[in-house]
Design a protein around this motif. Structure first.
Motif, PDB file in Angstrom:
ATOM      1  N   VAL A 233      -9.637 -10.408  -1.369  1.00  2.83           N
ATOM      2  CA  VAL A 233      -9.432  -9.398  -2.471  1.00  2.83           C
ATOM      3  C   VAL A 233      -9.146  -8.127  -2.154  1.00  2.83           C
ATOM      4  CG1 VAL A 233     -10.013  -8.898  -4.841  1.00  2.83           C
ATOM      5  CG2 VAL A 233     -10.226 -11.320  -3.887  1.00  2.83           C
ATOM      6  N   ARG A 234     -10.115  -7.524  -1.088  1.00  9.11           N
ATOM      7  CA  ARG A 234     -10.141  -6.115  -0.916  1.00  9.11           C
ATOM      8  C   ARG A 234      -8.881  -5.627  -0.338  1.00  9.11           C
ATOM      9  NH1 ARG A 234     -15.319  -5.704   3.087  1.00  9.11           N
ATOM     10  NH2 ARG A 234     -14.157  -7.373   3.925  1.00  9.11           N
ATOM     11  N   SER A 235      -7.909  -6.260   0.372  1.00  8.16           N
ATOM     12  CA  SER A 235      -6.807  -5.828   0.842  1.00  8.16           C
ATOM     13  C   SER A 235      -5.631  -5.513  -0.008  1.00  8.16           C
ATOM     14  CB  SER A 235      -6.360  -6.719   2.048  1.00  8.16           C
ATOM     15  OG  SER A 235      -5.842  -8.019   1.523  1.00  8.16           O
ATOM     16  N   TRP A 236      -5.676  -6.395  -1.253  1.00  7.28           N
ATOM     17  CA  TRP A 236      -4.585  -6.307  -2.240  1.00  7.28           C
ATOM     18  C   TRP A 236      -5.050  -5.890  -3.736  1.00  7.28           C
ATOM     19  CZ3 TRP A 236      -5.425  -9.832  -6.171  1.00  7.28           C
ATOM     20  CH2 TRP A 236      -6.026 -10.972  -5.984  1.00  7.28           C
ATOM     21  N   PHE A 237      -6.518  -5.537  -3.810  1.00  9.84           N
ATOM     22  CA  PHE A 237      -7.082  -5.480  -5.175  1.00  9.84           C
ATOM     23  C   PHE A 237      -6.185  -4.358  -5.966  1.00  9.84           C
ATOM     24  CE2 PHE A 237     -10.150  -3.608  -8.324  1.00  9.84           C
ATOM     25  CZ  PHE A 237      -9.823  -4.747  -9.345  1.00  9.84           C
ATOM     26  N   TRP A 238      -6.182  -3.093  -5.274  1.00  3.45           N
ATOM     27  CA  TRP A 238      -5.745  -2.006  -6.163  1.00  3.45           C
ATOM     28  C   TRP A 238      -4.417  -1.839  -6.315  1.00  3.45           C
ATOM     29  CZ3 TRP A 238      -9.024   0.522  -8.783  1.00  3.45           C
ATOM     30  CH2 TRP A 238     -10.324   0.608  -8.363  1.00  3.45           C
ATOM     31  N   GLU A 239      -3.622  -2.684  -5.341  1.00  2.00           N
ATOM     32  CA  GLU A 239      -2.058  -3.026  -5.846  1.00  2.00           C
ATOM     33  C   GLU A 239      -1.952  -4.043  -6.747  1.00  2.00           C
ATOM     34  OE1 GLU A 239       2.158  -2.807  -4.975  1.00  2.00           O
ATOM     35  OE2 GLU A 239       0.293  -1.562  -4.062  1.00  2.00           O
ATOM     36  N   PHE A 240      -2.857  -4.793  -6.991  1.00  4.32           N
ATOM     37  CA  PHE A 240      -2.874  -5.770  -8.045  1.00  4.32           C
ATOM     38  C   PHE A 240      -2.936  -5.092  -9.285  1.00  4.32           C
ATOM     39  CE2 PHE A 240      -5.984  -7.771 -10.960  1.00  4.32           C
ATOM     40  CZ  PHE A 240      -5.130  -9.030 -11.276  1.00  4.32           C
TER      41      PHE A 240
END
Length: 265
Positions: free
Chosen positions: A37-44
């Motif tokens: 999740v850490r690699s795509w959370f802010w994009e999400f």
């Protein structure tokens, strides 16, 4: 049938199966690293906020007249049968079971999916996707995964907006114009709706949103490397998403009504 036409039929079938296979590959690859999740959370978060911003108002504007139209059609028939009080139940049950997930998915595919396709196509033209691969960054994990989860989440949340807006539109027509009491309007829905209806509706909305995101991302990443190719990809993504949503809705509704027959009264 000419020999050329006979040869083209298997080629078209092969192309269709290849397209379906590529969609499944993008979907599975996009969901494979969901745990990171850490690699795509802010994009999400960014994509979810964007989708919610561009779809909330269109969904409300579509659902309001839709609920009023359904109330008008059902109310005319119910009036002839002397059962005007059943109009509210018919409107809300129809909204919950069928209209809400489809309307949410179509708005996601039309308003949000088109933007996703254009964004991914633009990244392809600028060779950003290739540059990410050179830097050992999987573009599907970094870009597609957050968009899939954002589109499915927002589609699920939009269901409540569709139901509330459609029920309000039907309420205005059925209660204020036809003279049905508010209690009778909502009592029919309470007696007809089941918990399984809500569960299946949310499942439909989640799946439809996921499909819209998969089609949008795959079509954008596979478009021709020209501005015209991006425009055609946007059009293609919307059409394909609509077709898949309606086909899957038919399958799910058929299986559901066989397993859980509708309750009358």
């Amino acid at each position: 049938m000419s020999a050329l036409a006979v040869v083209q039929v298997p080629v078209r079938i092969h192309g269709l199966l290849s397209e379906v296979g590529e969609l499944f590959v993008v979907a599975l690859e996009g969901l494979r690293r969901t745990w990171d999740v850490r690699s795509w959370f802010w994009e999400f978060v960014e994509q979810a906020w964007f989708l919610a911003r561009v779809t909330s108002l269109p969904v409300i504007l579509v659902a309001l007249p839709l609920g009023a139209t359904v109330a008008l059609q059902v109310g005319q028939v119910a009036a002839q049968l002397g059962a005007q009080s059943a109009t509210g139940g018919a409107v809300i049950v129809g909204l919950v079971r069928e209209v809400a997930p489809i309307a949410a998915a179509l708005i996601i595919a039309g308003a949000g999916g088109s933007a996703m396709t254009a964004d991914m196509g633009t990244r392809r033209i600028r060779d950003e996707l290739s540059a990410m691969e050179v830097m050992a960054i999987n573009p599907i994990h970094r870009l597609v995964t957050p968009r899939l989860w954002a589109s499915s989440l927002v589609s699920t949340l939009l269901v409540s907006l569709v139901v509330l807006s459609g029920a309000a539109g039907g309420f205005v027509f059925n209660v204020l114009l036809q003279g049905v009491t508010p209690g009778a309007y909502f009592d029919g829905a309470v007696s007809l709706l089941q918990t399984s209806d809500l569960v299946v509706t949310l499942l439909k909305a989640w799946l439809f949103g996921m499909i819209a995101g998969i089609v949008a991302c795959h079509t954008g990443m596979a478009c021709a490397s020209t501005p015209v190719g991006v425009g055609r990809a946007v059009n293609r993504a919307i059409v394909v998403a609509f077709m898949l949503v309606f086909a899957l809705n038919y399958v799910i509704s058929t299986v559901y009504f066989v397993a859980f027959p509708p309750r009358i009264g």
